[in-house]
Scaffold this motif. Structure first.
Motif, PDB file in Angstrom:
ATOM      1  N   GLN B  33       0.844  -1.197   0.000  1.00 50.05           N
ATOM      2  CA  GLN B  33       0.000   0.000   0.000  1.00 50.05           C
ATOM      3  C   GLN B  33       0.878   1.245   0.000  1.00 50.05           C
ATOM      4  N   TYR B  35       0.819   5.376   1.080  1.00 46.53           N
ATOM      5  CA  TYR B  35       0.149   6.371   1.902  1.00 46.53           C
ATOM      6  C   TYR B  35       0.826   7.721   1.710  1.00 46.53           C
ATOM      7  N   GLN B  37       1.388  11.578   3.683  1.00 44.12           N
ATOM      8  CA  GLN B  37       1.315  12.261   4.970  1.00 44.12           C
ATOM      9  C   GLN B  37       1.714  13.719   4.764  1.00 44.12           C
ATOM     10  N   PHE B  88       4.765   7.170   1.716  1.00 41.76           N
ATOM     11  CA  PHE B  88       5.271   5.946   2.330  1.00 41.76           C
ATOM     12  C   PHE B  88       4.702   4.724   1.630  1.00 41.76           C
ATOM     13  N   PHE B 101       6.163  -0.064   7.383  1.00 43.17           N
ATOM     14  CA  PHE B 101       6.456   1.133   6.595  1.00 43.17           C
ATOM     15  C   PHE B 101       7.948   1.296   6.341  1.00 43.17           C
ATOM     16  N   GLY B 102       8.243   1.948   5.231  1.00 43.74           N
ATOM     17  CA  GLY B 102       9.584   2.433   4.990  1.00 43.74           C
ATOM     18  C   GLY B 102       9.739   3.813   5.589  1.00 43.74           C
ATOM     19  N   ALA B 103      10.882   4.432   5.323  1.00 42.87           N
ATOM     20  CA  ALA B 103      11.173   5.750   5.895  1.00 42.87           C
ATOM     21  C   ALA B 103      10.547   6.880   5.096  1.00 42.87           C
TER      22      ALA B 103
END
Lengths: 113, 111
Positions: B33, B35, B37, B88, B101-103
């Motif tokens: 997925q 996302y 932010q 992300f 999640f990645g960074a």
């Protein structure tokens, strides 16, 4: 249709204190997950609650605990706060434990001094 | 620990240009997925691609998934200043319903 809500928005605590964060899931959702996001990093999974039980847990110490209520809302408790616990705490809700998208709340910014 | 790694860490482009972000991961997944932010606020779900899918579109977004290379890409076409945000990728490991999640990639779109 209310989305995910979290309270409080901001919180300042002192080392060694305890804190409780609250989350109400999106209408129709019954599963709540909590994430910790340090500044400049991606969120890290803390744990997930479904049917009032902790179903999965990430790599966090026992100082982090939670609860889910019959109305599906949830609390995250952190004991013996450390400076390193300062972060944005995000709550996400989803339907059952299906592998679907999660809906995030705006987060609670916790600062530990 | 974070499974996904986004590349680049930061991207700066002009309005109207396309933005491409890449994500690599380590273990088998159920789905992946993306996302968005804005300014340290809550995450907004953009798109979900299942492990048996190779490409998916949603408006100006195009996501690809290559499970043999354990990688995914997010393309935002005709970018706008409002697309400025952190993006992300998050993997869902097989058998679990948790996001890893990645960074993230910080995207800046200049008018």
């Amino acid at each position: 249709d209310a989305g995910v809500t979290q309270s409080p928005t901001h919180l300042i605590k002192t080392r060694g204190q305890q804190v409780t964060l609250r989350c109400s899931p999106k209408s129709g959702h019954d599963t709540v997950s909590w994430y910790q996001q340090a500044l400049g990093q991606g969120p890290q999974f803390i744990f997930q609650y479904y049917e009032e039980e902790e179903r999965q847990r990430g790599n966090f110490p026992d100082r982090f605990s939670g609860h889910q209520f019959p109305n599906y809302s949830s609390e995250l408790n952190v004991n013996a706060l450390l400076l390193g616990d300062s972060a944005l705490y995000l709550c996400a809700s989803s339907w059952r434990t299906e592998n679907l998208e999660q809906y995030f709340g705006p987060g609670t910014r916790l600062t530990v001094t | 620990s974070q499974q996904g790694e986004e590349d680049p860490q930061a991207l700066s482009i002009q309005e109207g240009e396309n933005a491409t972000m890449n994500c690599s991961y380590k273990t088998s997944i159920n789905n992946l997925q993306w996302y968005r932010q804005n300014s340290g606020r809550g995450l907004v779900h953009l798109i979900l691609i299942r492990s048996n899918e190779r490409e998916k579109h949603s408006g100006r977004l195009r996501v690809t998934l290559d499970t043999s290379k354990k990688s995914s890409s997010l393309l935002i076409t005709a970018s706008r200043a409002a697309d400025t945000a952190s993006y992300f990728c998050a993997t869902v490991p097989g058998g679990y319903n948790k996001l890893i999640f990645g960074a993230g990639t910080r995207l800046a779109v200049h008018p």
